[in-house]
Write a protein that holds these residues in place. Structure first.
Motif, PDB file in Angstrom:
ATOM      1  N   ASN A 178       7.737 -36.923  -6.542  1.00  0.00           N
ATOM      2  CA  ASN A 178       6.368 -36.948  -7.031  1.00  0.00           C
ATOM      3  C   ASN A 178       5.606 -35.790  -6.411  1.00  0.00           C
ATOM      4  O   ASN A 178       5.982 -35.272  -5.358  1.00  0.00           O
ATOM      5  CB  ASN A 178       5.672 -38.273  -6.683  1.00  0.00           C
TER       6      ASN A 178
ATOM      7  N   GLU B 118       1.914 -38.092  -9.067  1.00  0.00           N
ATOM      8  CA  GLU B 118       2.506 -38.278 -10.384  1.00  0.00           C
ATOM      9  C   GLU B 118       3.938 -37.774 -10.354  1.00  0.00           C
ATOM     10  O   GLU B 118       4.248 -36.830  -9.611  1.00  0.00           O
ATOM     11  CB  GLU B 118       1.709 -37.531 -11.458  1.00  0.00           C
TER      12      GLU B 118
ATOM     13  N   MET C 245       7.280 -35.801 -10.960  1.00  0.00           N
ATOM     14  CA  MET C 245       7.514 -34.410 -11.327  1.00  0.00           C
ATOM     15  C   MET C 245       8.175 -34.338 -12.700  1.00  0.00           C
ATOM     16  O   MET C 245       9.043 -35.145 -13.030  1.00  0.00           O
ATOM     17  CB  MET C 245       8.433 -33.740 -10.295  1.00  0.00           C
ATOM     18  N   GLU C 246       7.747 -33.363 -13.451  1.00  0.00           N
ATOM     19  CA  GLU C 246       8.325 -33.151 -14.774  1.00  0.00           C
ATOM     20  C   GLU C 246       9.535 -32.236 -14.629  1.00  0.00           C
ATOM     21  O   GLU C 246       9.402 -31.056 -14.323  1.00  0.00           O
ATOM     22  CB  GLU C 246       7.299 -32.532 -15.729  1.00  0.00           C
ATOM     23  N   GLU C 247      10.703 -32.803 -14.822  1.00  0.00           N
ATOM     24  CA  GLU C 247      11.928 -32.043 -14.724  1.00  0.00           C
ATOM     25  C   GLU C 247      12.622 -32.026 -16.082  1.00  0.00           C
ATOM     26  O   GLU C 247      12.476 -32.953 -16.873  1.00  0.00           O
ATOM     27  CB  GLU C 247      12.862 -32.666 -13.681  1.00  0.00           C
TER      28      GLU C 247
ATOM     29  N   GLU D 103      16.722 -41.187 -10.363  1.00  0.00           N
ATOM     30  CA  GLU D 103      16.132 -40.215 -11.275  1.00  0.00           C
ATOM     31  C   GLU D 103      16.298 -40.682 -12.710  1.00  0.00           C
ATOM     32  O   GLU D 103      17.198 -41.460 -13.044  1.00  0.00           O
ATOM     33  CB  GLU D 103      16.794 -38.850 -11.077  1.00  0.00           C
ATOM     34  N   THR D 104      15.417 -40.168 -13.554  1.00  0.00           N
ATOM     35  CA  THR D 104      15.411 -40.627 -14.946  1.00  0.00           C
ATOM     36  C   THR D 104      16.728 -40.325 -15.637  1.00  0.00           C
ATOM     37  O   THR D 104      17.310 -41.171 -16.319  1.00  0.00           O
ATOM     38  CB  THR D 104      14.252 -39.959 -15.697  1.00  0.00           C
TER      39      THR D 104
END
Length: 534
Positions: A284, A296, A298-300, A463-464
């Protein structure tokens, strides 16, 4: 408590004049370029307090934001009575004479020629003098003074005019003059010769402008000229005057942001708590523009996984990866066996070094059998006798007949006991090792899937992308690929009929009512009466 306090000036993002504001001051002539600029002066102070529990750091950021906006405003046509600057007798449609110097007339209809059928103004004076506003070559003037103080002009601007003129005699002349004042001080004064003597112009529309700087609150408008041949003088109509001026708005805002950070000095914090905190900050990031401290995810970039790609990876790990893995449970057993074998070999070597006394006497098989059946608890005694050294062996070799007869027997018995003990020690190593059962394909896939998940790591598995991959691995193990195949269900013929159920009709069933009420009551009474029969 130790208290540390210090002030740090960290950054000055901008400490200079805005270029827009510098170009639009009280001395700027004409219109400025519209736009918006900001001056940001930022200072950061840091205050630190330390006690036994930890260190508290308070960071205060003060931002002074100066926003400068430059616009060009307009007064509209100040010669239009509806705008409130002049009365109906002073409007630019020239229905009424403004007043001024020399002779003049106000014709209408065809006498105005190209100016239209309504009234217009005609210059009839043939004199050659200087006007009230200082313009030479004047015979007639139309003049008026206009108050524009409510516009609050203080940063300069521009005055724009338009006028329609019809000059039938080329010898005549006509001009347009405007003077701007700030109280009794002249700000600007401009004159445009619309049509000079000797120029055949006829009907024309003219426009022009005069730039000025600073403040302006009064305008003087003068239209003049000469009728040299005293025939048809120059005529004009539809006069308009508009003031465009600069407006500079400056807004100063101050933003104060305080961030308090506490660093705990607790040495008894568990590693689990530290791991949780590290995991939170690893995946985040803080949001700077948020009103409060916000984290928020992190956009990976999302790695795409498909059922087929994960299935191939599981198959690969099952076919090739498992061959390279050595069974972990066999290692301790082998090490223990090797160590025991080495110890036994060392004992055997020590026993072999002892002198043999079996050469002169033949072994008797019956007596050793009795010695073998003796309990093995005496084994340490035998070993101690062996360890006693070569002195005892020398005594055995003496020519005493009785000793020579007894010692071989004792030595043979001890040697046979040692052989039996060695056989007993070696028996566990001679047992056949059970071969591991051949793993089924499903078990190999299960181990391969476990290995794939372990590669993600303790933190990476959350992780997503790895979450999605784990779900697909579960589908591969469950062999549920066919579950997601879009199959078309066939409709059963004759499942639905056209028979309609009766509506608003209750069909009574007397037999059912009997069993539900009468028979149930009788059964309950039997249960109640049964307690009195005991």
């Amino acid at each position: 408590m130790t208290r540390l306090k210090h002030l740090l000036l960290v950054a000055l993002l901008c400490f200079c004049y805005s270029s827009l504001k510098a170009d639009c001051t009280n001395t700027t002539i004409g219109l400025c370029t519209p736009g918006t600029e900001e001056i940001i002066v930022e200072s950061i102070t840091e205050e630190t307090e330390q006690d036994g529990t930890g260190i508290t750091t308070i960071i205060t950021t003060t931002s002074d934001i100066t926003t400068t906006t430059i616009t060009n405003e307009t007064s509209g046509d100040i010669l239009d009575g509806s705008n409130g600057y002049v009365s109906s007798s002073k409007e630019g449609d020239m229905d009424i004479d403004w007043g001024g110097q020399g002779g003049a007339s106000m014709p209408s209809g065809s006498s105005c020629y190209g100016l239209g059928t309504d009234k217009c103004a005609m210059i009839t004076g043939s004199g050659n003098s200087t006007s009230t506003m200082g313009v030479s070559g004047m015979g007639t003037t139309f003049i008026q003074t206009i108050d524009i103080s409510d516009l609050t002009i203080d940063k300069g601007g521009k005055v724009v005019y338009t006028i329609s003129v019809d000059k039938q005699d080329s010898q005549d002349r006509i001009y347009m003059h405007i003077t701007g004042r700030n109280g009794n001080t002249s700000v600007f004064s401009g004159t445009d010769i619309l049509s000079e003597t000797g120029v055949t112009s006829g009907y024309q529309q003219y426009s022009g402008n005069f730039n000025f700087a600073g403040s302006l609150n009064t305008l003087v408008v003068e239209v003049g000229g000469r009728d040299i041949n005293m025939a048809i003088g120059p005529m004009f109509d539809d006069v308009s005057v508009e003031v465009l001026y600069n407006v500079v708005n400056t807004i100063v805002t101050q933003e104060i942001t305080t961030v308090e950070m506490f660093i705990a000095l607790n040495t008894d914090v568990s590693t689990e708590i530290i791991d949780v905190v590290e995991t939170i900050f690893e995946f985040n990031e803080p949001i700077e523009d948020a009103p409060v401290f916000t984290l928020e995810p992190m956009e990976e970039p999302m790695e795409e996984f498909t059922y087929e790609s994960v299935e191939m990876e599981v198959e690969f790990e099952a076919d090739f990866g498992m061959e390279m893995d050595m069974p972990e449970f066999d290692m301790p057993v082998e090490i223990e066996t090797e160590m025991s074998m080495e110890m036994e070999m060392a004992d055997l070597e020590m026993e072999m070094e002892m002198p043999e006394v079996e050469v002169d006497v033949e072994p008797q098989t019956e007596e050793p059998t009795m010695d073998i059946q003796e309990p093995t608890d005496e084994e340490p005694v035998v070993e101690n006798d062996m360890d006693s050294g070569p002195d005892e062996t020398e005594e055995v070799e003496q020519p005493d007949s009785e000793a020579t007869e007894e010692s071989p027997m004792e030595d043979e018995g001890s040697n046979e006991q040692e052989d039996v003990q060695q056989e007993e020690k070696q028996e566990p190593t001679e047992e056949p090792v059970e071969e591991p059962k051949q793993e089924t394909k499903q078990e190999q896939k299960q181990k391969a899937a476990t290995k794939i998940v372990k590669k993600m790591g303790d933190k990476g598995r959350y992780e997503t992308t790895n979450q999605i991959k784990t779900l697909i691995v579960m589908q591969v193990l469950a062999n549920s690929k066919s579950f997601f195949v879009d199959t078309q269900l066939s409709e059963v013929q004759g499942f639905f009929t056209d028979v309609e159920l009766p509506d608003t009709t209750i069909a009574d069933n007397n037999i059912a009512n009997y069993f539900m009420t009468v028979d149930s009551d009788n059964t309950f009474n039997q249960i109640v009466d049964s307690q009195y029969n005991r």
